[in-house]
Design an enzyme around this catalytic site. Structure first.
Site, PDB file in Angstrom:
ATOM      1  CE  LYS A   9     -60.839  64.425  39.215  1.00 50.51           C
ATOM      2  NZ  LYS A   9     -61.362  65.264  38.165  1.00 50.51           N
TER       3      LYS A   9
ATOM      4  NE  ARG B 153     -61.245  60.560  32.957  1.00 53.26           N
ATOM      5  CZ  ARG B 153     -60.316  60.327  33.877  1.00 53.26           C
ATOM      6  NH1 ARG B 153     -60.575  60.531  35.150  1.00 53.26           N
ATOM      7  NH2 ARG B 153     -59.129  59.878  33.520  1.00 53.26           N
TER       8      ARG B 153
HETATM    9  N1  PMM Z   1     -59.807  63.888  35.770  1.00 50.33           N
HETATM   10  C1  PMM Z   1     -58.624  63.279  35.662  1.00 50.33           C
HETATM   11  C2  PMM Z   1     -58.120  62.935  34.398  1.00 50.33           C
HETATM   12  N2  PMM Z   1     -58.810  63.198  33.273  1.00 50.33           N
HETATM   13  N3  PMM Z   1     -60.733  64.064  32.242  1.00 50.33           N
HETATM   14  C3  PMM Z   1     -61.914  64.665  32.335  1.00 50.33           C
HETATM   15  N4  PMM Z   1     -62.630  64.942  31.210  1.00 50.33           N
HETATM   16  N5  PMM Z   1     -62.444  65.050  33.532  1.00 50.33           N
HETATM   17  C4  PMM Z   1     -61.794  64.816  34.698  1.00 50.33           C
HETATM   18  O1  PMM Z   1     -62.319  65.198  35.764  1.00 50.33           O
HETATM   19  C5  PMM Z   1     -60.515  64.165  34.647  1.00 50.33           C
HETATM   20  C6  PMM Z   1     -60.011  63.811  33.368  1.00 50.33           C
HETATM   21  C7  PMM Z   1     -57.897  62.961  36.933  1.00 50.33           C
HETATM   22  O2  PMM Z   1     -56.971  61.985  36.868  1.00 50.33           O
HETATM   23  P1  PMM Z   1     -57.210  60.372  36.952  1.00 50.33           P
HETATM   24  O3  PMM Z   1     -57.288  59.887  35.548  1.00 50.33           O
HETATM   25  O4  PMM Z   1     -56.013  59.889  37.649  1.00 50.33           O
HETATM   26  O5  PMM Z   1     -58.495  60.143  37.676  1.00 50.33           O
END
Ligand code: PMM
Length: 295
Positions: free
Chosen positions: A229, A269
């Protein structure tokens, strides 16, 4: 045993094969043409399946499959198209014994993924975008990740104005937790996520990350997504001018995993699984010696 300040156990309802004595690594599998760091790489479903299995081989405990980018300004995806992207990938992974999470805003997509074998519903809007998703998850007995955000992908960047950042985030997550309970989701199947980068500026994400104990006080296991991020860029090698690419933030991501694992979060994640799996292992190797007399 886990004893960190963020440790609140593990959600009920997952297969016994899922480890409970350490932080889990959730690998990100975006089957999208436009995610911010890996968009387009795994649109082909064979390539997506291969990448999912590869993440498991590299130490992923869970695989989070998403068919719609959540990045700021992303184009919304029709649930029918989203289901077309994710459903075969979820099914193929689940058939191979992988514990799958579905990253979606849509009840219809969650229902299709759960029917295909997903065990976790990961909704970055925590049921705001499509409240029916909470009922779908409740009926299936799924684990649900409720993430903090404000607004939608197109508006959230402008909604980072808080009266008092951490208490506001916690109060807003608590409201979504209460909505999930009201929809019939069991308290022990709820996981909370601070939503780093979602309606938060860089320094706000750092502050929420440091002060996660305030969120853990709600009594649920935590999942945290720092991976690649933008807020990481201010601190690491790609520099405060933010000219680096998301992949340049993988080492910083693994550093956050080590810190979060030491503090006892349920799961992180991440896109690049192996360094985070190693970071979790390092934290686990140190854990038995925590609380010594310092000599
Ligand atoms: N970040 C993204 C997408 N989904 N889900 C959860 N639970 N927590 C997160 O921080 C999160 C998420 C950001 O997008 P990406 O899939 O492109 O990394």
């Amino acid at each position: 045993m886990r004893t960190g300040d963020l440790f609140r156990g593990a959600p009920a309802g997952l297969p016994a094969s899922v480890p409970t004595g350490r932080t889990l690594v959730m690998g990100v599998l975006n089957v999208t043409p436009d995610s911010f760091s890996d968009g387009g790489a795994y649109v082909d479903q064979g390539a997506a399946l291969a990448h999912g299995l590869d993440m498991v081989a590299r130490g992923a405990d869970l695989v989070d499959v998403g068919g719609e980018s959540t990045r700021p300004g992303a184009t919304p995806v029709d649930p029918a198209e989203e289901i077309r992207r994710v459903e075969p990938v979820v099914r193929a992974l689940a058939e191979r014994g992988v514990v799958v999470s579905i990253d979606t805003l849509h009840a219809a997509t969650a229902a299709a993924a759960l029917e295909a074998g997903a065990r976790i519903v990961n909704d970055v809007s925590a049921g705001v975008h499509d409240p029916e998703i909470l009922h779908v998850a409740a009926r299936a007995g799924a684990v649900v990740v409720l993430q903090h955000r404000r607004g939608e992908a197109g508006t959230m960047t402008a909604l980072a104005d808080y009266d008092d950042l951490v208490p506001d985030v916690v109060a807003e997550v608590a409201e979504r937790r209460d909505a999930a309970l009201a929809a019939g989701i069991a308290a022990d199947r709820i996981v909370l996520d601070p939503g780093l980068g979602f309606a938060k500026e860089g320094t706000q994400s750092w502050e929420v990350l440091e002060r996660l104990e305030a969120l853990a006080v709600l009594g649920h296991p935590l999942l945290v997504g720092t991976s690649r991020k933008r807020f990481l860029a201010a601190a690491v090698a790609d520099g405060p001018d933010r000219t680096g690419t998301p992949v340049d933030r993988d080492a910083a991501t693994a550093a956050t995993t080590a810190l979060l694992a030491a503090r006892g979060v349920w799961a992180v994640r991440v896109h690049d699984v192996r360094p985070s799996a190693d970071a979790v292992a390092v934290a686990a190797a140190l854990a038995p010696f925590a609380g010594g007399d310092g000599r």
